[in-house]
Design a protein around this motif. Structure first.
Motif, PDB file in Angstrom:
ATOM      1  N   LEU A  46     -54.519  61.260 -30.721  1.00  0.00           N
ATOM      2  CA  LEU A  46     -53.439  61.450 -29.884  1.00  0.00           C
ATOM      3  C   LEU A  46     -52.167  60.908 -30.166  1.00  0.00           C
ATOM      4  O   LEU A  46     -51.294  61.465 -29.795  1.00  0.00           O
ATOM      5  CB  LEU A  46     -53.900  60.850 -28.600  1.00  0.00           C
ATOM      6  CG  LEU A  46     -55.178  61.378 -27.595  1.00  0.00           C
ATOM      7  CD1 LEU A  46     -55.554  60.841 -26.632  1.00  0.00           C
ATOM      8  CD2 LEU A  46     -54.805  62.911 -27.250  1.00  0.00           C
ATOM      9  N   TYR A  51     -44.795  65.428 -29.277  1.00  0.00           N
ATOM     10  CA  TYR A  51     -44.223  65.750 -27.764  1.00  0.00           C
ATOM     11  C   TYR A  51     -42.930  66.163 -27.837  1.00  0.00           C
ATOM     12  O   TYR A  51     -42.094  65.767 -28.359  1.00  0.00           O
ATOM     13  CB  TYR A  51     -44.632  64.588 -26.675  1.00  0.00           C
ATOM     14  CG  TYR A  51     -45.791  63.899 -27.086  1.00  0.00           C
ATOM     15  CD1 TYR A  51     -46.924  64.520 -26.457  1.00  0.00           C
ATOM     16  CD2 TYR A  51     -46.214  62.653 -27.638  1.00  0.00           C
ATOM     17  CE1 TYR A  51     -48.272  63.895 -26.455  1.00  0.00           C
ATOM     18  CE2 TYR A  51     -47.541  62.192 -27.850  1.00  0.00           C
ATOM     19  CZ  TYR A  51     -48.639  62.944 -27.010  1.00  0.00           C
ATOM     20  OH  TYR A  51     -49.869  62.177 -27.040  1.00  0.00           O
ATOM     21  N   LYS A  95     -50.703  72.471 -23.160  1.00  0.00           N
ATOM     22  CA  LYS A  95     -51.118  71.227 -22.982  1.00  0.00           C
ATOM     23  C   LYS A  95     -50.085  70.348 -22.698  1.00  0.00           C
ATOM     24  O   LYS A  95     -48.955  70.439 -23.345  1.00  0.00           O
ATOM     25  CB  LYS A  95     -51.897  70.765 -24.342  1.00  0.00           C
ATOM     26  CG  LYS A  95     -53.223  71.454 -24.664  1.00  0.00           C
ATOM     27  CD  LYS A  95     -53.932  70.484 -25.571  1.00  0.00           C
ATOM     28  CE  LYS A  95     -55.445  71.135 -25.803  1.00  0.00           C
ATOM     29  NZ  LYS A  95     -56.006  71.232 -24.658  1.00  0.00           N
ATOM     30  N   LEU A  96     -50.185  69.527 -21.768  1.00  0.00           N
ATOM     31  CA  LEU A  96     -48.914  68.798 -21.222  1.00  0.00           C
ATOM     32  C   LEU A  96     -49.419  67.247 -21.225  1.00  0.00           C
ATOM     33  O   LEU A  96     -50.729  66.738 -20.933  1.00  0.00           O
ATOM     34  CB  LEU A  96     -48.598  68.891 -19.906  1.00  0.00           C
ATOM     35  CG  LEU A  96     -47.923  70.143 -19.586  1.00  0.00           C
ATOM     36  CD1 LEU A  96     -47.729  70.441 -17.968  1.00  0.00           C
ATOM     37  CD2 LEU A  96     -46.592  70.210 -20.090  1.00  0.00           C
ATOM     38  N   ARG A  97     -48.691  66.456 -21.649  1.00  0.00           N
ATOM     39  CA  ARG A  97     -48.844  64.825 -21.425  1.00  0.00           C
ATOM     40  C   ARG A  97     -48.098  64.450 -20.238  1.00  0.00           C
ATOM     41  O   ARG A  97     -46.939  64.487 -19.860  1.00  0.00           O
ATOM     42  CB  ARG A  97     -48.435  64.160 -22.498  1.00  0.00           C
ATOM     43  CG  ARG A  97     -48.775  62.629 -22.454  1.00  0.00           C
ATOM     44  CD  ARG A  97     -48.534  61.490 -23.407  1.00  0.00           C
ATOM     45  NE  ARG A  97     -47.162  61.334 -23.847  1.00  0.00           N
ATOM     46  CZ  ARG A  97     -46.563  60.527 -24.884  1.00  0.00           C
ATOM     47  NH1 ARG A  97     -47.394  59.922 -25.547  1.00  0.00           N
ATOM     48  NH2 ARG A  97     -45.405  60.447 -24.918  1.00  0.00           N
ATOM     49  N   THR A  99     -47.057  61.580 -17.653  1.00  0.00           N
ATOM     50  CA  THR A  99     -46.958  60.150 -17.573  1.00  0.00           C
ATOM     51  C   THR A  99     -46.622  59.541 -16.285  1.00  0.00           C
ATOM     52  O   THR A  99     -45.633  59.955 -15.814  1.00  0.00           O
ATOM     53  CB  THR A  99     -46.242  59.692 -18.868  1.00  0.00           C
ATOM     54  OG1 THR A  99     -46.541  60.238 -20.276  1.00  0.00           O
ATOM     55  CG2 THR A  99     -45.882  58.410 -18.876  1.00  0.00           C
ATOM     56  N   SER A 106     -50.846  57.442 -18.969  1.00  0.00           N
ATOM     57  CA  SER A 106     -50.638  59.156 -19.295  1.00  0.00           C
ATOM     58  C   SER A 106     -52.024  59.655 -19.374  1.00  0.00           C
ATOM     59  O   SER A 106     -52.938  58.888 -19.951  1.00  0.00           O
ATOM     60  CB  SER A 106     -49.668  59.260 -20.648  1.00  0.00           C
ATOM     61  OG  SER A 106     -50.313  58.698 -21.719  1.00  0.00           O
ATOM     62  N   ILE A 108     -53.564  63.931 -20.854  1.00  0.00           N
ATOM     63  CA  ILE A 108     -53.254  65.067 -21.457  1.00  0.00           C
ATOM     64  C   ILE A 108     -54.027  66.226 -20.729  1.00  0.00           C
ATOM     65  O   ILE A 108     -55.406  66.227 -20.393  1.00  0.00           O
ATOM     66  CB  ILE A 108     -53.488  65.163 -22.992  1.00  0.00           C
ATOM     67  CG1 ILE A 108     -52.701  64.206 -23.594  1.00  0.00           C
ATOM     68  CG2 ILE A 108     -53.646  66.566 -23.307  1.00  0.00           C
ATOM     69  CD1 ILE A 108     -52.850  64.204 -25.054  1.00  0.00           C
ATOM     70  N   THR A 110     -54.519  70.403 -19.273  1.00  0.00           N
ATOM     71  CA  THR A 110     -54.180  71.974 -19.935  1.00  0.00           C
ATOM     72  C   THR A 110     -53.830  72.503 -18.633  1.00  0.00           C
ATOM     73  O   THR A 110     -54.719  72.495 -17.467  1.00  0.00           O
ATOM     74  CB  THR A 110     -55.452  72.347 -20.461  1.00  0.00           C
ATOM     75  OG1 THR A 110     -55.838  71.418 -21.643  1.00  0.00           O
ATOM     76  CG2 THR A 110     -55.527  73.929 -20.791  1.00  0.00           C
ATOM     77  N   GLU A 147     -44.176  66.255 -20.919  1.00  0.00           N
ATOM     78  CA  GLU A 147     -44.059  66.375 -22.125  1.00  0.00           C
ATOM     79  C   GLU A 147     -44.836  67.521 -22.815  1.00  0.00           C
ATOM     80  O   GLU A 147     -46.405  67.183 -22.405  1.00  0.00           O
ATOM     81  CB  GLU A 147     -44.181  65.337 -22.804  1.00  0.00           C
ATOM     82  CG  GLU A 147     -43.191  64.115 -22.601  1.00  0.00           C
ATOM     83  CD  GLU A 147     -43.513  62.704 -23.399  1.00  0.00           C
ATOM     84  OE1 GLU A 147     -42.844  62.297 -24.077  1.00  0.00           O
ATOM     85  OE2 GLU A 147     -44.606  62.208 -22.867  1.00  0.00           O
ATOM     86  N   ILE A 149     -47.132  69.248 -25.303  1.00  0.00           N
ATOM     87  CA  ILE A 149     -47.512  68.941 -26.786  1.00  0.00           C
ATOM     88  C   ILE A 149     -47.493  70.200 -27.628  1.00  0.00           C
ATOM     89  O   ILE A 149     -47.828  71.228 -27.694  1.00  0.00           O
ATOM     90  CB  ILE A 149     -49.045  68.703 -26.591  1.00  0.00           C
ATOM     91  CG1 ILE A 149     -49.084  67.469 -25.692  1.00  0.00           C
ATOM     92  CG2 ILE A 149     -49.928  68.397 -28.080  1.00  0.00           C
ATOM     93  CD1 ILE A 149     -50.690  67.089 -25.274  1.00  0.00           C
ATOM     94  N   GLU A 151     -48.114  71.783 -31.046  1.00  0.00           N
ATOM     95  CA  GLU A 151     -49.548  72.167 -31.817  1.00  0.00           C
ATOM     96  C   GLU A 151     -49.110  72.492 -33.330  1.00  0.00           C
ATOM     97  O   GLU A 151     -47.989  73.270 -33.660  1.00  0.00           O
ATOM     98  CB  GLU A 151     -50.486  73.001 -31.408  1.00  0.00           C
ATOM     99  CG  GLU A 151     -50.982  72.259 -30.033  1.00  0.00           C
ATOM    100  CD  GLU A 151     -52.188  73.054 -29.448  1.00  0.00           C
ATOM    101  OE1 GLU A 151     -53.118  73.226 -30.302  1.00  0.00           O
ATOM    102  OE2 GLU A 151     -52.386  72.863 -28.256  1.00  0.00           O
TER     103      GLU A 151
END
Length: 151
Positions: A46, A51, A95-97, A99, A106, A108, A110, A147, A149, A151
């Motif tokens: 991770l 991000y 995919k988002l983080r 926080t 935080s 993660i 989908t 944020e 993610i 890839e």
């Protein structure tokens, strides 16, 4: 005699429980065992993700339990115990983080659904995702930073 037996029993209980916890295992359930090395591998994976800031201080809420088992806009079944979310514009599978700036926790998630359709809310989190980052378990909303993610 009773004064001697009580400390011995307490010592036995302490030794028994202390020996059942080893330094390299975390017992999550009867079916799943996870080592510290596995946890570190996931955490380091991770950390290596990149991000891109999306939005700050957005209003987030979580799904009610009555939506469990219903189909989402993506066609998947919703499960409040998974790390998923609903967003109006982001593509499914993004995919988002998410926080919580108050406690820096935080998670993660989908994107699997559309919504929320309440004015002023940006994202609906599954209950598990929301409870993992919240600082006040009794509230149903939270300001978060998002944020994406890469890839």
């Amino acid at each position: 005699m009773k004064k001697i037996i009580a400390p011995i029993v307490l010592l036995f209980i302490f030794v028994f429980f202390a020996s059942s916890f080893t330094s390299d295992k975390i017992i999550l359930s009867n079916k799943t065992k996870k080592t510290f090395q596995d946890t570190l591998a996931v955490d380091s994976a991770l950390l290596n993700l990149k991000y891109r800031p999306y939005k700050k201080a957005v209003h987030a809420s979580y799904y009610h339990d009555r939506f469990n088992g219903r189909k989402t806009a993506s066609g998947k079944r919703f499960d409040n115990s998974k790390l998923t979310a609903a967003h109006k514009k982001l593509p499914f599978g993004t995919k988002l983080r998410v926080t919580n700036p108050l406690n820096s926790k935080s998670v993660i998630v989908t994107i699997t659904d559309r919504g929320p359709f309440t004015r002023g809310r940006e994202i609906d989190l599954s209950k598990k995702a929301f409870m993992d980052i919240t600082h006040a378990k009794g509230r149903g909303y939270l300001n978060v930073n998002l944020e994406i993610i890469k890839e």
